[in-house]
Design an enzyme around this catalytic site. Structure first.
Site, mmCIF file in Angstrom:
data_model
loop_
_atom_site.group_PDB
_atom_site.id
_atom_site.type_symbol
_atom_site.label_atom_id
_atom_site.label_comp_id
_atom_site.label_asym_id
_atom_site.label_seq_id
_atom_site.Cartn_x
_atom_site.Cartn_y
_atom_site.Cartn_z
ATOM 1 N N ASN A 154 0.804 -1.226 0.000
ATOM 2 C CA ASN A 154 0.000 0.000 0.000
ATOM 3 C C ASN A 154 0.839 1.280 0.000
ATOM 4 O OD1 ASN A 154 0.791 -0.312 2.684
ATOM 5 N ND2 ASN A 154 -1.095 0.611 3.474
ATOM 6 N N GLY A 230 2.338 -5.414 7.691
ATOM 7 C CA GLY A 230 1.339 -6.205 6.981
ATOM 8 C C GLY A 230 0.213 -6.581 7.915
ATOM 9 N N SER A 231 -0.419 -7.696 7.624
ATOM 10 C CA SER A 231 -1.602 -8.078 8.398
ATOM 11 C C SER A 231 -1.222 -8.690 9.751
ATOM 12 C CB SER A 231 -2.419 -9.098 7.609
ATOM 13 O OG SER A 231 -1.715 -10.322 7.560
ATOM 14 N N VAL A 234 -0.387 -12.547 9.362
ATOM 15 C CA VAL A 234 0.977 -12.884 8.974
ATOM 16 C C VAL A 234 1.951 -12.432 10.068
ATOM 17 C CG1 VAL A 234 2.796 -12.540 7.244
ATOM 18 C CG2 VAL A 234 0.416 -12.788 6.518
ATOM 19 N N GLY A 235 1.667 -11.292 10.692
ATOM 20 C CA GLY A 235 2.532 -10.782 11.757
ATOM 21 C C GLY A 235 2.684 -11.788 12.890
ATOM 22 N N GLU A 252 4.356 -3.864 12.353
ATOM 23 C CA GLU A 252 3.378 -2.791 12.130
ATOM 24 C C GLU A 252 2.197 -3.450 11.441
ATOM 25 O OE1 GLU A 252 3.269 0.148 13.116
ATOM 26 O OE2 GLU A 252 5.338 0.460 13.741
ATOM 27 N N CYS A 286 -3.087 1.587 6.535
ATOM 28 C CA CYS A 286 -3.306 1.079 7.894
ATOM 29 C C CYS A 286 -3.810 2.213 8.786
ATOM 30 C CB CYS A 286 -2.093 0.372 8.451
ATOM 31 S SG CYS A 286 -0.574 1.219 8.219
ATOM 32 N N GLU A 466 8.343 3.081 14.146
ATOM 33 C CA GLU A 466 9.158 3.374 12.971
ATOM 34 C C GLU A 466 9.331 4.890 12.867
ATOM 35 O OE1 GLU A 466 6.969 0.546 9.956
ATOM 36 O OE2 GLU A 466 9.149 0.395 9.826
HETATM 37 C C1 UN1 Z 1 0.242 2.986 6.076
HETATM 38 O O1 UN1 Z 1 -0.950 3.171 5.980
HETATM 39 O O2 UN1 Z 1 0.701 1.831 6.012
HETATM 40 O O3 UN1 Z 1 -0.054 8.683 7.795
HETATM 41 C C2 UN1 Z 1 1.223 4.095 6.241
HETATM 42 C C3 UN1 Z 1 -0.240 8.151 6.702
HETATM 43 C C4 UN1 Z 1 0.963 7.891 5.811
HETATM 44 C C5 UN1 Z 1 1.577 6.573 6.136
HETATM 45 C C6 UN1 Z 1 0.592 5.433 6.124
HETATM 46 N N1 UN1 Z 1 1.923 8.946 5.974
HETATM 47 O O4 UN1 Z 1 -1.332 7.803 6.318
#
Ligand code: UN1
Length: 496
Positions: A154, A230-231, A234-235, A252, A286, A466
């Site tokens: 993504n 990822g999901s 899987v994590g 994450e 995410c 991160e």
């Molecule tokens: C993600 O959705 O995996 O804050 C990262 C945000 C972006 C990073 C998203 N700068 O939506």
């Protein structure tokens, strides 16, 4: 149409065929017949070779002064900047996000690369006093060794950069296994790192699928740290694979991010934020705003206006500047979204718009799904607490701030949250009480910047962050150093 280009893995400074010769295709999700490239479908042997190359390079890279490492990153950031448009176009073609957002993704990689380049002249530790005379104390960062990086589709360039750049500046070498849906952006990034003068073996790239290439990377005894985005599903496997050898691991994972719209909110602003947060990147972030908890005093007006806005969004190929929402990444993702919409209907949520694939005209050639709003959701419904990762938003009514916070916190995830209010007291109470790693006032749940910690509480992650200097803590080991210049045995805690 021309035959698609054939790409290779990168290890020890050489571009290499996969050992078994198997390949996979990179397809355009907005026009699925369009093949963008043929990539290696790597296996354990390729991973072993890449880890060996990274381990060899680690012997010298760890000794390169960090400011020099930073100069190479600085050069990479300049090349990324110069080629931003072309990189963004490649990304839109393979991932589907609209060009403006693809530019933002490349920009996030640029920001992270410049930021970490600068860290090469900091990497601060502590110098401090000793409890004993004629003794000096300090702490320094040491590299871990080889880092195995597994990245999602993504954010095809930003997230690899989030992981590679802090790893490199700390003196590690890396093996990257990018998502099979977006290999070209990872290839572009590694090409730029190569052109920036990184010594052979410092960055290695292995394309392929999770079970075939990701799993051996995670299990490799030569890998000292793993970072996975990822999901949760899987994590969990990744965590189990790392647990046996206590490998350092950054996870994450999912989110069920929430916007709270209070009775005193600027509704125009809240609507702009909700539409961008929920439907930007077709909800495939995410950090996407997938729940909106709205005070009953403004619930009706907000919901009606949200539906009007959602229904008028223009879907299509992200290269067209008038398009606002691109496709979903692949058929499996589309099926997952369809499944959740059925669940929402069965659970009794009120479907106000969307709820179906978009197939008119050109859209029928891609994985498009109409922006979808469910209203009158109960917090216990699955669509209101499970991650959907698509253009589906669940609106939940509330009576007051305390209840809104309780609803917001009633999920397993804790990535991002936001509140729309003009009342500073409400904003600060929400900031204190919402259980998320990222919090916004009068902005949606997306929009994290690279110099602040990124990550979530609860089952979104495993406690690491991160980006920012927090990433340095993941990619380095602290070493505490005591230098005794008294010329006699001094016993801490005993001699006074
Ligand atoms: C993600 O959705 O995996 O804050 C990262 C945000 C972006 C990073 C998203 N700068 O939506």
């Amino acid at each position: 149409m021309n035959a698609p280009a054939v790409y290779q893995n990168y290890m020890g400074g050489r571009w290499a065929e996969p050992s078994e010769g198997a390949t996979f295709e990179n397809l355009n999700p907005a026009a699925c017949h369009e093949r963008l490239g043929i990539f290696p479908r790597s296996g354990a042997k390729d991973v072993v070779a890449a880890v060996a190359a990274a381990a060899e390079a680690s012997k010298t890279w760890r000794l390169v002064p960090a400011p020099k490492r930073g100069e190479i990153l600085f050069c990479a950031a300049q090349l990324l900047t110069a080629r931003k448009e072309e990189l963004a176009r490649d990304m839109t073609r393979e991932m589907g996000k609209v060009l403006e957002e693809a530019r933002g993704d490349v920009q996030e990689a640029i920001d992270m690369t410049f930021y970490m380049a600068g860290e090469g002249r900091r990497l601060f530790g502590q110098t401090t006093t000793s409890e004993l005379p004629n003794k000096f104390c300090m702490s320094v960062r040491s590299p871990i060794g080889v880092c195995g990086l597994i990245t999602p589709w993504n954010f095809p360039m930003a997230i690899p950069a989030w992981k590679i750049m802090p790893a490199l500046i700390c003196g590690n070498t890396v093996v990257l296994k990018p998502a099979e849906d977006t290999p070209l952006s990872a290839w572009n990034l590694v090409k730029i790192l190569e052109a920036s003068g990184l010594p052979p073996g410092v960055v290695n790239l292995v394309f392929g699928y999770g079970p075939e290439a990701g799993a051996p990377l995670v299990r490799s005894p030569g890998v000292g740290a793993v970072s996975f985005t990822g999901s949760c599903e899987v994590g969990r496997d990744v965590a189990q694979a790392c647990a046996g050898s206590f490998k350092r691991l950054c996870l994450e994972m999912g989110g069920k991010n929430v916007i709270l719209v209070m009775e005193d909110a600027n509704l125009d602003l809240a609507l702009d934020g909700a539409v961008w947060g929920a439907f930007g990147t077709a909800g495939q972030r995410c950090t996407a705003s997938s729940r909106i908890v709205v005070h009953k005093a403004v619930y009706r007006e907000f919901t009606e206006r949200l539906v009007r806005r959602a229904a008028s969004l223009k879907l299509g190929n992200g290269l067209d500047p008038s398009v606002q929402v691109g496709p979903l990444i692949n058929e499996a993702q589309l099926r997952a979204v369809e499944g959740y919409v059925e669940i929402g209907k069965t659970e009794g949520a009120r479907l106000l718009c969307g709820g179906h694939r978009a197939t008119e005209g050109e859209l029928g050639r891609g994985w498009f799904y109409a922006p979808t709003v469910f209203a009158d959701c109960e917090p216990g419904m699955r669509i209101a607490h499970e991650e959907i990762f698509g253009p589906v938003v669940s609106v939940i009514p509330c009576n007051h701030l305390d209840q809104a916070i309780e609803i917001a916190n009633g999920v397993l995830y804790g990535l991002s949250s936001s509140i729309y209010t003009r009342d500073v007291n409400k904003a600060f109470r929400a900031m204190r009480d919402l259980e998320t790693g990222i919090f916004y006032v009068n902005a949606p749940t997306i929009g994290a910047e690279t110099h602040l910690p990124f990550g979530g509480m609860k089952q979104t992650g495993n406690g690491h962050r991160e980006a920012s200097t927090a990433a340095l803590d993941f990619y380095s080991e602290w070493k505490s150093v005591y230098i005794d210049y008294s010329d006699r045995l001094q016993r801490a805690q005993i001699d006074t």
